[in-house]
Design a protein around this motif. Sequence first.
Motif, PDB file in Angstrom:
ATOM      1  N   UNK A   1     -35.408  12.143  10.917  1.00  0.00           N
ATOM      2  CA  UNK A   1     -36.741  11.698  11.345  1.00  0.00           C
ATOM      3  C   UNK A   1     -36.619  11.270  12.807  1.00  0.00           C
ATOM      4  N   UNK A   2     -37.037  12.097  13.762  1.00  0.00           N
ATOM      5  CA  UNK A   2     -36.830  11.786  15.183  1.00  0.00           C
ATOM      6  C   UNK A   2     -37.425  10.451  15.621  1.00  0.00           C
ATOM      7  N   UNK A   3     -38.544  10.049  15.023  1.00  0.00           N
ATOM      8  CA  UNK A   3     -39.182   8.801  15.436  1.00  0.00           C
ATOM      9  C   UNK A   3     -38.270   7.593  15.213  1.00  0.00           C
ATOM     10  N   UNK A   4     -37.347   7.673  14.239  1.00  0.00           N
ATOM     11  CA  UNK A   4     -36.437   6.552  13.979  1.00  0.00           C
ATOM     12  C   UNK A   4     -35.530   6.286  15.174  1.00  0.00           C
ATOM     13  N   UNK A   5     -35.205   7.329  15.922  1.00  0.00           N
ATOM     14  CA  UNK A   5     -34.381   7.137  17.111  1.00  0.00           C
ATOM     15  C   UNK A   5     -35.062   6.252  18.129  1.00  0.00           C
ATOM     16  N   UNK A   6     -36.374   6.361  18.233  1.00  0.00           N
ATOM     17  CA  UNK A   6     -37.117   5.515  19.167  1.00  0.00           C
ATOM     18  C   UNK A   6     -37.085   4.058  18.724  1.00  0.00           C
ATOM     19  N   UNK A   7     -37.139   3.827  17.412  1.00  0.00           N
ATOM     20  CA  UNK A   7     -37.084   2.458  16.901  1.00  0.00           C
ATOM     21  C   UNK A   7     -35.754   1.803  17.265  1.00  0.00           C
ATOM     22  N   UNK A   8     -34.650   2.528  17.085  1.00  0.00           N
ATOM     23  CA  UNK A   8     -33.352   1.988  17.474  1.00  0.00           C
ATOM     24  C   UNK A   8     -33.264   1.777  18.987  1.00  0.00           C
ATOM     25  N   UNK A   9     -33.927   2.645  19.751  1.00  0.00           N
ATOM     26  CA  UNK A   9     -33.962   2.476  21.201  1.00  0.00           C
ATOM     27  C   UNK A   9     -34.654   1.187  21.607  1.00  0.00           C
ATOM     28  N   UNK A  10     -35.727   0.815  20.914  1.00  0.00           N
ATOM     29  CA  UNK A  10     -36.436  -0.436  21.204  1.00  0.00           C
ATOM     30  C   UNK A  10     -35.513  -1.630  20.984  1.00  0.00           C
ATOM     31  N   UNK A  11     -34.794  -1.634  19.855  1.00  0.00           N
ATOM     32  CA  UNK A  11     -33.892  -2.751  19.551  1.00  0.00           C
ATOM     33  C   UNK A  11     -32.785  -2.862  20.601  1.00  0.00           C
ATOM     34  N   UNK A  12     -32.182  -1.749  20.959  1.00  0.00           N
ATOM     35  CA  UNK A  12     -31.119  -1.773  21.966  1.00  0.00           C
ATOM     36  C   UNK A  12     -31.645  -2.268  23.307  1.00  0.00           C
ATOM     37  N   UNK A  13     -32.875  -1.891  23.643  1.00  0.00           N
ATOM     38  CA  UNK A  13     -33.462  -2.313  24.911  1.00  0.00           C
ATOM     39  C   UNK A  13     -33.627  -3.830  24.980  1.00  0.00           C
TER      40      UNK A  13
ATOM     41  N   UNK B   1     -34.679   9.287  23.206  1.00  0.00           N
ATOM     42  CA  UNK B   1     -35.380  10.571  23.028  1.00  0.00           C
ATOM     43  C   UNK B   1     -34.430  11.737  23.261  1.00  0.00           C
ATOM     44  N   UNK B   2     -33.609  11.620  24.306  1.00  0.00           N
ATOM     45  CA  UNK B   2     -32.737  12.733  24.680  1.00  0.00           C
ATOM     46  C   UNK B   2     -31.518  12.871  23.779  1.00  0.00           C
ATOM     47  N   UNK B   3     -30.961  11.741  23.349  1.00  0.00           N
ATOM     48  CA  UNK B   3     -29.668  11.792  22.663  1.00  0.00           C
ATOM     49  C   UNK B   3     -29.749  11.465  21.174  1.00  0.00           C
ATOM     50  N   UNK B   4     -30.466  10.384  20.821  1.00  0.00           N
ATOM     51  CA  UNK B   4     -30.438   9.926  19.434  1.00  0.00           C
ATOM     52  C   UNK B   4     -31.444  10.647  18.537  1.00  0.00           C
ATOM     53  N   UNK B   5     -32.689  10.741  18.968  1.00  0.00           N
ATOM     54  CA  UNK B   5     -33.738  11.329  18.117  1.00  0.00           C
ATOM     55  C   UNK B   5     -33.411  12.746  17.648  1.00  0.00           C
TER      56      UNK B   5
END
Length: 516
Positions: A190-202, A181-185
Amino acid sequence: MKERKVAGLLRSGAVVGAMTMISRVLGMVRDVMIASLLGAGGGADAFFVAFRIPNLLRRLFAEGAFNQAFVPVLSEYATKDDPRETRRLLDATAGSLAMVLTLITLVAVLLSPWLVWIFAPGFSSDAGKLALTSDMLRITFPYLLLISLTAFCSAVLNSWNRFAIPALTPVFLNLTMIAAVLWLSPRLEVPAMGLAWGVLAAGVIQLGFQLPFLGRLGLLPRPRPDFSHPGVRRILKLMGPALFGVSVAQINMLLNTILASFLVTGSVSWLYYSDRLVELPIGIFGVAIATVILPALSRRHASQSTEHFSRMLDWALRMVLIISLPAALAIFLLAEPLLVTLFHYGAMTDHDIEMTARSLRALAFGVIAYMLIKVLAPGFYARQDTRTPVRIGVIAMAANMAFNLVLVWPLAHAGLALATALAAYVNAGLLARGLLRQGVLVVQPGWRRFWLQVGGGCGLLGAGLWWLVPPLQQWLAWGVLERAGMMSAVIVASMAVYFAWLALTGMRLSHFRMRG
């Protein structure tokens, strides 16, 4: 391979609860930031569906059916004290699980638009939302593979009474998504895509975190798919019925998502935010007790200690009721102040708070039932009885569908939440009746006094909240520090009054000590 230690359930539950609390608090911070970034619009709805699909399957297959089938079988192997057979079971199970999940992941990534259509058919009327959800699902779905292997590691660690590491692991999901949320989005169109990548990395980080701890115990598996292994065959046999028995609440939430996708934009998000709030007490306390009790009950069943088995179930019921009753009451009475304090920032509007409060109150009504299910279902699974919970689960799921059809029209998304709560009571009631009829759960002395103590404490807590909490307009007028300060004071004062009453009426911590 190190031997297992016998731990006190209260102490183990406290460890799991403390670690889970850290994760849940960070999860709440994560959701606050997501709400501020996305609000309850189309992007938020798309992300929550793309995240919910692998997360739902994780709870169904990994932490649900697989865990309830794997832990009793693993406990039986470990109780026989044959390290070589236990290692063979771990290797075969890890390999078979990884192979199946890899195939499922590949198929799901290829068929992501169809999956979105199945899980959120209402999105088909909005081509942009459907495409965005499909794109995010291709990124988030591999999380199922990674987190399911993490759940396998957690089940092994829990069976060896190493509860802290599995309970702490979800912290990395929340930290990774906060970083997204802070860095990638902000850097993406499309900011929501950053959250999707965050889920995969997690998913990668959580699995990597647990592997060294398995290695220290000499339990790190060498995955070798072997579906003919007797232990794997028994796990598969137990898993089928367990899919329904332990995961009915998740299936009901899926039905809610499907129906909510046909309602006005924002309905999926309102249900998500309210569900996250009720998950806080369930995750910290209900899951903590369920986590420590399943391996303990499995060991007692393997050693044929039926009297201790029954006393352990009675202990677990009292533990969750002490927390779930005041928690449900507090969430119901504090719905708007809680939501304003946590989410009323950025893109989250007054209307979103009002709509979310409606579903939050409905879900709060079911908190008691959700937590009871967490400790009643292991009473069956520890004895490797998966058929009874599946019959009960089918009845509860049918009841949920009937409640949905009756309540969705007059109450919209709040009706879906209320239907889920009512179905949870059907589920919990039938589970309790089954254990009582089988003689597995024998009511221990002291319940009348227990009800008077807990009921009196809840009465004092409710009266205090009703008369002393400031009106909604005051919460809306305050800034973030004033809201947080007042909410903290309200929560601390409420807990102090409740537990002071329990102490004054003779309830002591020593009354709840129980050996695993």
